[in-house]
Design an enzyme around this catalytic site. Structure first.
Site, short mmCIF file in Angstrom:
data_model
loop_
_atom_site.label_atom_id
_atom_site.label_comp_id
_atom_site.label_asym_id
_atom_site.label_seq_id
_atom_site.Cartn_x
_atom_site.Cartn_y
_atom_site.Cartn_z
N CYS A 61 -61.89 -16.17 -4.13
CA CYS A 61 -61.37 -16.89 -5.31
C CYS A 61 -62.51 -17.22 -6.28
CB CYS A 61 -60.72 -18.21 -4.93
SG CYS A 61 -59.67 -18.17 -3.48
N ASP A 62 -63.65 -17.62 -5.76
CA ASP A 62 -64.67 -18.24 -6.61
C ASP A 62 -65.96 -17.45 -6.79
OD1 ASP A 62 -62.97 -20.37 -7.00
OD2 ASP A 62 -63.68 -21.43 -5.22
N CYS A 70 -63.32 -20.62 -0.42
CA CYS A 70 -62.72 -19.30 -0.65
C CYS A 70 -63.64 -18.45 -1.52
CB CYS A 70 -61.36 -19.49 -1.32
SG CYS A 70 -60.58 -17.94 -1.80
#
Ligand code: NAP
Length: 301
Positions: A134-135, A131
């Site tokens: 997200c990261d 993801c």
């Protein structure tokens, strides 16, 4: 109490089915395992969903769809469905109980595919990610690799290039699968490069990732790439483990007709989980609408 329709999964197809079903005044329950929105919630910008000419953030669209479904009267329950049972009255069994319903719409979507190479499990959450949204901020000024050549890989490589110093896309063939507009966008980013004809072999490191070994499929030559993070976008696996009673294709996708009927009358499937050519938010929404109308017709007849 017996529901008219239980929808399994709260991605764009499930939520669209919920909007159509509850707007038709069917008693509708949607069961979602995590949070509504599915994979759309980890998409930074949906550029091809009609009506949003500047694009729309996937999470924002998910919130709007969920609100719309609730406003029309859909009940939403958070639980994991473990099996379904057919009958005049059908049963949806989940970890915390069982519910009865006249029809079921399966909209459970897909999960990300893993590379299954040494080092992957060890570093999931510690350098291996599925993801980018997200990261990506963790990789500001760092070097990352993206594995895959489809829409997800290229879209996420573009997103990562806003943060990372260098983004290297490793693709197993000599041509990308991703749509041309994404390829053009990627080409305009100076800090993205592509290594073709190569597959990931092993991830090395102690507390954090130090390098990934890749192999050229044409020359068999091995090469190490020194990177801080590895983002994997190599496709999807349908979430059909709980559906032992439906007919699936050889890849595990649910076979339906164009009205979303599965092999069992009164059980419908829509969205990414079904066998089809184009997996997009817009086709998921369309499937969901059709599944709800088919459920309505099934109940009326
Ligand atoms: P995908 O289209 O199935 O692409 C997977 C990619 O990973 C392919 O390039 C494939 O190579 C490669 N791959 C598969 N297994 C591999 C392995 N074991 N090792 C190395 N590489 C491997 O999956 P996706 O990109 O996640 O997209 C899924 C669906 O969502 C697609 O229908 C896509 O169009 C859609 N989507 C659309 C958008 C958008 O419209 N903006 C964005 C994201 C996703 P090959 O090419 O050689 O098969």
């Amino acid at each position: 109490m017996t529901y008219d329709v239980i929808i399994i999964g709260g991605g764009p197809s499930g939520l669209s089915a919920a909007i159509y079903a509850s707007r038709a005044r069917l008693k509708t329950l949607l069961i979602e395992k995590n949070g509504c929105g599915g994979q759309m919630t980890v998409t930074d910008l949906l550029e091809n969903y009609p009506g949003f000419n500047d694009g729309i953030n996937g999470f924002d669209l998910a919130v709007k769809l969920e609100m719309q479904a609730r406003d029309f009267g859909t009940e939403i329950m958070y639980d994991e469905v473990t099996s379904i049972e057919n009958g005049v009255v059908k049963k949806v069994i989940s970890i915390n109980g069982a519910c009865e319903t006249k029809t079921i719409i399966v909209a459970a979507g897909t999960s990300v595919k893993k590379m299954n190479i040494p080092g992957e499990e060890k570093f999931i959450g510690k350098g291996v990610s599925f993801c980018a949204i997200c990261d990506a901020p963790f990789y500001k000024g760092k070097d990352v690799v993206v594995i895959g050549g489809g829409d997800s890989a290229i879209q996420e490589a573009i997103y990562l290039s806003n943060f990372a110093k260098n983004v290297i896309v490793v693709h197993r063939r000599d041509a990308l699968r991703a749509t041309k507009i994404l390829q053009e966008k990627m080409a305009s980013r100076a800090n993205i490069s592509v290594i073709y004809d190569s597959i990931p072999k092993e991830i090395f490191g102690n507390d954090s990732i130090e390098k990934i070994g890749i192999t050229n499929t044409k020359t068999n030559e091995d090469k190490d790439l020194q990177v801080d993070g590895i983002f994997v976008f190599i496709g999807l696996i349908p979430n059909t483990l709980f559906l032992s009673n439906l007919t699936l294709d050889k890849n595990g996708y649910v076979i339906t007709d164009e009205n979303m009927n599965t092999s069992i009358p009164g059980i419908f499937a829509c969205g990414d989980i079904r066998k089809k050519q184009l997996r997009q938010v817009v086709t998921a929404a369309s499937d969901g609408a059709q599944a709800a109308v088919s459920a309505q017709h099934y109940i009326e007849n």
